[in-house]
Design a protein around this motif. Sequence first.
Motif, PDB file in Angstrom:
ATOM      1  N   THR A 166       9.363   2.458   7.519  1.00 42.74           N
ATOM      2  CA  THR A 166       8.279   2.388   8.169  1.00 42.74           C
ATOM      3  C   THR A 166       6.782   2.823   7.361  1.00 42.74           C
ATOM      4  OG1 THR A 166       9.164   2.618  10.356  1.00 42.74           O
ATOM      5  CG2 THR A 166       6.714   3.467  10.412  1.00 42.74           C
ATOM      6  N   ILE A 167       7.349   4.087   6.596  1.00 36.97           N
ATOM      7  CA  ILE A 167       6.412   4.637   5.729  1.00 36.97           C
ATOM      8  C   ILE A 167       5.945   3.775   4.460  1.00 36.97           C
ATOM      9  CG2 ILE A 167       6.039   6.689   4.017  1.00 36.97           C
ATOM     10  CD1 ILE A 167       7.910   8.113   6.022  1.00 36.97           C
ATOM     11  N   ARG A 168       6.996   2.851   4.194  1.00 37.72           N
ATOM     12  CA  ARG A 168       6.499   1.981   2.787  1.00 37.72           C
ATOM     13  C   ARG A 168       5.526   1.050   3.337  1.00 37.72           C
ATOM     14  NH1 ARG A 168      12.230   2.380   1.769  1.00 37.72           N
ATOM     15  NH2 ARG A 168      12.745   0.667   2.857  1.00 37.72           N
ATOM     16  N   GLU A 169       5.733   0.720   4.665  1.00 39.49           N
ATOM     17  CA  GLU A 169       4.912  -0.255   5.385  1.00 39.49           C
ATOM     18  C   GLU A 169       3.239   0.264   5.500  1.00 39.49           C
ATOM     19  OE1 GLU A 169       2.429  -2.235   8.060  1.00 39.49           O
ATOM     20  OE2 GLU A 169       3.315  -0.458   8.806  1.00 39.49           O
ATOM     21  N   ILE A 170       3.287   1.475   6.127  1.00 39.37           N
ATOM     22  CA  ILE A 170       1.937   2.142   6.143  1.00 39.37           C
ATOM     23  C   ILE A 170       1.466   2.197   5.002  1.00 39.37           C
ATOM     24  CG2 ILE A 170       0.899   4.148   6.729  1.00 39.37           C
ATOM     25  CD1 ILE A 170       3.137   4.407   9.176  1.00 39.37           C
ATOM     26  N   TYR A 171       1.914   2.725   3.848  1.00 37.57           N
ATOM     27  CA  TYR A 171       1.499   2.814   2.348  1.00 37.57           C
ATOM     28  C   TYR A 171       0.685   1.267   1.780  1.00 37.57           C
ATOM     29  CZ  TYR A 171       2.935   7.368   0.640  1.00 37.57           C
ATOM     30  OH  TYR A 171       3.265   8.625   0.338  1.00 37.57           O
ATOM     31  N   ALA A 172       1.395   0.277   2.293  1.00 32.29           N
ATOM     32  CA  ALA A 172       1.087  -1.185   1.836  1.00 32.29           C
ATOM     33  C   ALA A 172      -0.150  -1.466   2.804  1.00 32.29           C
ATOM     34  CB  ALA A 172       2.118  -1.963   1.919  1.00 32.29           C
ATOM     35  N   VAL A 177      -0.754   0.440  -1.277  1.00 30.68           N
ATOM     36  CA  VAL A 177       0.336   0.966  -2.111  1.00 30.68           C
ATOM     37  C   VAL A 177       1.592   0.491  -1.762  1.00 30.68           C
ATOM     38  CG1 VAL A 177       1.338   2.974  -2.985  1.00 30.68           C
ATOM     39  CG2 VAL A 177      -1.200   2.969  -2.712  1.00 30.68           C
ATOM     40  N   LYS A 178       2.177  -0.439  -2.804  1.00 29.98           N
ATOM     41  CA  LYS A 178       3.378  -1.102  -2.656  1.00 29.98           C
ATOM     42  C   LYS A 178       4.466  -0.303  -3.364  1.00 29.98           C
ATOM     43  CE  LYS A 178       1.210  -5.654  -1.624  1.00 29.98           C
ATOM     44  NZ  LYS A 178      -0.008  -5.101  -1.404  1.00 29.98           N
ATOM     45  N   LYS A 179       5.524  -0.051  -2.533  1.00 27.15           N
ATOM     46  CA  LYS A 179       6.679   0.589  -3.169  1.00 27.15           C
ATOM     47  C   LYS A 179       7.993  -0.231  -2.822  1.00 27.15           C
ATOM     48  CE  LYS A 179       4.807   4.342  -3.978  1.00 27.15           C
ATOM     49  NZ  LYS A 179       4.675   4.976  -5.292  1.00 27.15           N
ATOM     50  N   ASP A 180       8.882  -0.461  -3.802  1.00 22.15           N
ATOM     51  CA  ASP A 180      10.325  -1.319  -3.550  1.00 22.15           C
ATOM     52  C   ASP A 180      10.782  -0.811  -2.529  1.00 22.15           C
ATOM     53  OD1 ASP A 180      12.662   0.253  -4.373  1.00 22.15           O
ATOM     54  OD2 ASP A 180      11.337   0.846  -6.099  1.00 22.15           O
ATOM     55  N   GLU A 181      11.830  -1.838  -1.693  1.00 24.30           N
ATOM     56  CA  GLU A 181      12.226  -1.500  -0.755  1.00 24.30           C
ATOM     57  C   GLU A 181      13.448  -0.465  -0.602  1.00 24.30           C
ATOM     58  OE1 GLU A 181      15.825  -5.027  -1.466  1.00 24.30           O
ATOM     59  OE2 GLU A 181      14.230  -5.223  -0.045  1.00 24.30           O
ATOM     60  N   ARG A 182      13.917  -0.106  -1.760  1.00 24.74           N
ATOM     61  CA  ARG A 182      14.798   1.141  -1.765  1.00 24.74           C
ATOM     62  C   ARG A 182      13.992   2.568  -1.969  1.00 24.74           C
ATOM     63  NH1 ARG A 182      19.119   1.199  -6.522  1.00 24.74           N
ATOM     64  NH2 ARG A 182      17.150   1.377  -7.722  1.00 24.74           N
ATOM     65  N   ALA A 266     -11.891   6.848   2.898  1.00 26.39           N
ATOM     66  CA  ALA A 266     -10.857   5.352   3.581  1.00 26.39           C
ATOM     67  C   ALA A 266      -9.733   4.858   2.637  1.00 26.39           C
ATOM     68  CB  ALA A 266     -11.916   4.182   3.694  1.00 26.39           C
ATOM     69  N   GLY A 267      -8.604   4.640   3.285  1.00 29.52           N
ATOM     70  CA  GLY A 267      -7.321   4.384   2.524  1.00 29.52           C
ATOM     71  C   GLY A 267      -6.775   5.495   1.690  1.00 29.52           C
ATOM     72  N   GLY A 268      -7.273   6.618   1.738  1.00 36.23           N
ATOM     73  CA  GLY A 268      -6.806   7.749   0.809  1.00 36.23           C
ATOM     74  C   GLY A 268      -5.662   8.385   1.569  1.00 36.23           C
ATOM     75  N   SER A 269      -5.545   9.797   1.027  1.00 36.87           N
ATOM     76  CA  SER A 269      -4.333  10.577   1.436  1.00 36.87           C
ATOM     77  C   SER A 269      -4.322  10.582   2.810  1.00 36.87           C
ATOM     78  CB  SER A 269      -4.191  11.851   0.831  1.00 36.87           C
ATOM     79  OG  SER A 269      -3.985  11.338  -0.586  1.00 36.87           O
ATOM     80  N   ARG A 270      -5.325  11.002   3.464  1.00 32.95           N
ATOM     81  CA  ARG A 270      -5.509  11.675   5.063  1.00 32.95           C
ATOM     82  C   ARG A 270      -5.231  10.218   5.838  1.00 32.95           C
ATOM     83  NH1 ARG A 270      -7.678  15.997   7.734  1.00 32.95           N
ATOM     84  NH2 ARG A 270      -7.051  15.713  10.095  1.00 32.95           N
TER      85      ARG A 270
END
Length: 543
Positions: A166-172, A177-182, A266-270
Amino acid sequence: MSVESSASVTARGSEQGHQARFWADEEADLLATDRQHVIRDSKTPSGDVLISNLRGPIITDALYRTFKKRGLRIRYVFTIDDYDPMDSQSLKEKAAWAEHMGKPFANIPSPEPSAASDFARYYASRFLATFEGLGIRPEEIHWMRDLYRSGQLDKQIDLVLRHAATIREIYARVANVKKDERWLPIGVICENCRRLGTTYSYDYDGETVAYECRPDYVEWAKGCGNSGRISPFKGNAKLYWNLQWCAMWDHFGVTYEEGGKDLLTAGGSRDRANEIYREVWKKEPPIGLVHEFFTTSGGKKMSTSKGLGAAASELVAIYPPELVRFLMLRTHPKRHVEFDPAGLTLPKLMDEYDQGGDAFLTEPESDKAKTWLLSQVAEEPDPPGFRVRFSIVADWLQIPSVDPHSEADERKGAPLNPSEREDLDRRVALARVWLERWAPDEARFSVLSELPAITLTDAQRRYLESVKQLVGAIHEPEAMQQELYETAKRVGLVVDGKVSRDAFSAIYLAFLGKPSGPKAGWLLTALDDDFVRRRLDEAVKSR
């Protein structure tokens, strides 16, 4: 110029406030009155604290005071982020710290082992000492090393790792910001090199995570190549910034947290943290306003890692604490502050501060009065007394025959009380530093022991001859100043119905050797009468 002074950004954030109200009151209006609130702030002890780094804590403290005054039940929590990895490019370039890049600040040796046990405590202690002097007093101060190592955040770590997808999906979705599935949103402390910032974590089995300490994972540190599995609990790992933010909100029950514009764009850390808190923790994130940057005169944001700007410890040692607080609070948090101690910045700042003190006496509910009140170290300060304008004090210091205390007593018409004398002493000390380090040439002067080589017009000579008759007859500076105007009119030194600058320039040239200076009425009454008459006579006769 010389005159005395008498006597937030979440879904429902602070942007809803109305400019008609004082900004801190606007924020208080957003908080429910029927529940306990927690306001939080934090600092990473990555080096000397710059004066710019004080804006956030001072704003948070002002909000905390305002919330309490409004009757809200509020706790002020401050966290020291000493488990963050050393990642500063400027520190990487220093041989003493290169080997420690990527390690938690809490695990790095102190620059002065006799002063502190480690790097983080060394710099955090200096920061907290500055806090105390400025009247910033959080109810609770927590060190992240203690929260992680004691296991107090284990529950939050487990929750994050179980919801990594879920966190990886929110980042994207939120920040592209795209992270690999692992990828797991946590940094493990490598068992071999003890680095945190160089580890890539994956495969959480409910008790351990797999990790690789990669040599090229980040630009600012080199991993050792080690790999293995380790428990992420009890201080073996640290949540990434967005997730640690959420963990703090959950652990302390935070309801309000303001922050700098760089983190709350917008789109930042917060934004990422807000969405993660909603979707993973199933809670609404705290509200909080956004404060703009504090910049140097060149318009560059001050940065600890880049070493840009004045060290807070240095400026706080020079500026009175109330003035430092006022510097941060006089401008609305949503507007940036451009600061340069050089030039006339300090006299203007002091004038504004005194205007706030006057407003506190006459219009206590005005924005100026509330800003002055929140600028005081004490939460319930005494009202301001008699004060002497800063530029006058600076003028006094440049004439050896003038005693500031005697002059101030005379201007008040009575001896200064202890608090007024203390205020004057601080202004004298500050004015000495300003004259030595920051004052422009036009603000500096000295009375010359001999008449300088000057050229005067006939009208200026007539003027000085008439002025000589006033010396000894008028002793009050303001009365002398007014009579100097009238004398200029009588001798014809008038341009377009106004007194010509040539009149006062003649006085300054005769005594200072330059065409400008302090109030002429004060200058003439501050000097010995015989000396003034003799100098004016010499100027009239000079060719």
